[in-house]
Design an enzyme around this catalytic site. Structure first.
Site, PDB file in Angstrom:
ATOM      1  N   LYS A 195       9.492   8.426  -6.180  1.00 16.71           N
ATOM      2  CA  LYS A 195       9.093   7.038  -6.421  1.00 16.71           C
ATOM      3  C   LYS A 195       9.722   6.588  -7.725  1.00 16.71           C
ATOM      4  O   LYS A 195       9.466   7.162  -8.784  1.00 16.71           O
ATOM      5  CB  LYS A 195       7.570   6.944  -6.491  1.00 16.71           C
ATOM      6  CG  LYS A 195       7.080   5.529  -6.750  1.00 16.71           C
ATOM      7  CD  LYS A 195       5.575   5.443  -6.723  1.00 16.71           C
ATOM      8  CE  LYS A 195       5.110   4.024  -6.980  1.00 16.71           C
ATOM      9  NZ  LYS A 195       3.646   3.922  -7.015  1.00 16.71           N
ATOM     10  N   LYS A 248      10.890   5.791  -2.290  1.00 21.62           N
ATOM     11  CA  LYS A 248      10.427   4.428  -2.538  1.00 21.62           C
ATOM     12  C   LYS A 248      11.056   3.885  -3.802  1.00 21.62           C
ATOM     13  O   LYS A 248      11.017   4.573  -4.814  1.00 21.62           O
ATOM     14  CB  LYS A 248       8.916   4.452  -2.677  1.00 21.62           C
ATOM     15  CG  LYS A 248       8.304   3.126  -2.985  1.00 21.62           C
ATOM     16  CD  LYS A 248       6.844   3.291  -3.207  1.00 21.62           C
ATOM     17  CE  LYS A 248       6.324   1.942  -3.671  1.00 21.62           C
ATOM     18  NZ  LYS A 248       4.981   2.001  -4.149  1.00 21.62           N
TER      19      LYS A 248
HETATM   20  C1  PBG Z   1       0.584   2.159  -6.714  1.00 23.54           C
HETATM   21  C2  PBG Z   1       1.630   1.621  -5.810  1.00 23.54           C
HETATM   22  C3  PBG Z   1       2.628   0.677  -6.063  1.00 23.54           C
HETATM   23  C4  PBG Z   1       3.253   0.440  -4.852  1.00 23.54           C
HETATM   24  C5  PBG Z   1       2.651   1.263  -3.908  1.00 23.54           C
HETATM   25  N1  PBG Z   1       1.673   2.000  -4.522  1.00 23.54           N
HETATM   26  C6  PBG Z   1       2.961  -0.101  -7.280  1.00 23.54           C
HETATM   27  C7  PBG Z   1       3.480   0.523  -8.489  1.00 23.54           C
HETATM   28  O1  PBG Z   1       3.749   1.726  -8.572  1.00 23.54           O
HETATM   29  O2  PBG Z   1       3.577  -0.224  -9.450  1.00 23.54           O
HETATM   30  C8  PBG Z   1       4.368  -0.544  -4.606  1.00 23.54           C
HETATM   31  C9  PBG Z   1       4.402  -1.132  -3.252  1.00 23.54           C
HETATM   32  C10 PBG Z   1       5.287  -2.311  -3.095  1.00 23.54           C
HETATM   33  O3  PBG Z   1       5.944  -2.798  -4.047  1.00 23.54           O
HETATM   34  O4  PBG Z   1       5.341  -2.804  -1.972  1.00 23.54           O
HETATM   35  N2  PBG Z   1       1.000   3.039  -7.678  1.00 23.54           N
END
Ligand code: PBG
Length: 332
Positions: A195, A248
């Site tokens: 991520k 992601k």
């Molecule tokens: C929570 C989380 C996030 C997303 C999914 N789970 C946001 C982040 O890490 O700031 C992003 C999902 C999206 O942008 O569609 N940690």
């Protein structure tokens, strides 16, 4: 041998011919649909930067899932907006938290729909970070037990799978051990393994009300420049017991999706995130992009890169289009 004997256009001459040789076919079965649930009754609060997405109360969610289930979308990824936030994100692991309530209701009404829960503290902490803050930074080892506790509370409510998205070190192992210890050895973990600290999460932070109140997430999410490191993250999560590994965002990281699939052979999920969705919606609203063709091309591209599962806010509309039988690149 080359041209004029070889003429690639022969296999592009009609839609039927193109269907015959098509390599990648997007299916409804590939999709997971993210939803945002909040307290209240009869509430549907549109997310301005994500047309078609809303924060909804459980009763409204149940109504909306009728179509999701009818379309054959295998499951949802559930996010919660709590009624109150605190320094330790207590609502994230409360038995009566908004996600726990939603899981119970959804499983009661739609037992066949997979309910996957996002496991993180950022929507629940007053400071908006994904863990516990100590001395101005996110304390990894203090956060992990709370993440694990959140996962167990989701499983206890009936979640079919948990998806830790916090990016703390060691959390997949801790989640696995906690689930096993609580009698949930059969509940799989979909780890947000690679991520990245991405600008493409902007609209989500409005949707989930989870923007960090100070600093940013670069101290725990990955540097967009790194791909070898993504493989190390993925292998580590697999060694700790992850069943599915996620990359992601999706679009700026298709090389990472490809490498993770090729090098591990494990089930790979790719998250087509909020900013990717918002960009398409905004351009389509202006008439600058053909929305349907753009969405199908993007989702097919993510699948072609190696994703087995695509998490996307487009899931509903994509499923409708697929049902109409003109999905994939066939529209072009
Ligand atoms: C929570 C989380 C996030 C997303 C999914 N789970 C946001 C982040 O890490 O700031 C992003 C999902 C999206 O942008 O569609 N940690």
């Amino acid at each position: 041998m080359g041209f004029p004997v070889v003429r690639p256009r022969r296999l592009r001459s009609s839609e039927t011919m193109r269907r015959l040789v098509r390599e990648t076919v997007l299916r409804v079965d590939d999709l997971l649909y993210p939803v945002f649930v909040m307290p209240g009754r009869g509430v549907s609060r549109p997310v301005a930067s994500m047309p078609g997405v809303a924060n909804v109360s459980v009763d409204v969610l149940l109504r909306e899932l009728e179509e999701v289930a009818a379309l054959g979308i295998p499951g949802i990824l559930l996010f919660g907006l709590p009624s109150a936030k605190d320094e330790y994100g207590g609502e994230a692991y409360s038995e009566d938290g908004i996600v726990q309530q939603a899981v119970r209701s959804v499983k009661e009404h739609y037992p066949g729909l997979l309910v996957v829960t996002d496991v993180c503290l950022c929507e629940y902490t007053s400071h908006g970070h994904c863990g516990v803050v100590r001395n101005g930074t996110v304390d990894n080892d203090a956060s992990v037990p709370l993440i694990a506790r959140t996962a167990v509370s989701h499983a206890a409510a009936g979640a079919d799978m948990v998806a830790p998205s916090d990016m703390m070190d060691g959390r997949v192992g801790a989640v696995r051990a906690a689930l096993d210890g609580a009698g949930f050895a059969q509940v799989p973990v979909m780890a947000y393994a690679a991520k990245y600290a991405s600008a493409f999460y902007g609209p989500f932070r409005e949707a989930a009300d989870s923007a960090p109140q100070f600093g940013d997430r670069r101290g725990y999410q990955m540097d967009p420049a790194n791909a070898d490191e993504a493989l190390r993250e993925v292998w580590q999560d697999l060694e700790e017991g992850a069943d599915i590994v996620m990359v992601k965002p999706a679009l700026a990281y298709l090389d990472v999706v490809w490498r993770v699939k090729q090098e591990t052979g494990h089930p790979v999920a790719a998250y087509n995130v909020s900013g990717e969705y918002a960009a398409v919606k905004a351009a389509a609203a202006k008439g600058w992009l053909d929305e349907r063709r753009t969405v199908m091309e993007i989702l097919t591209g993510i699948k072609r890169a190696g994703a087995d599962i695509i998490i996307t806010y487009h899931a509903r509309e994509a499923a409708r289009w697929l049902r109409e039988g003109q999905g994939g690149a066939g529209l072009c």
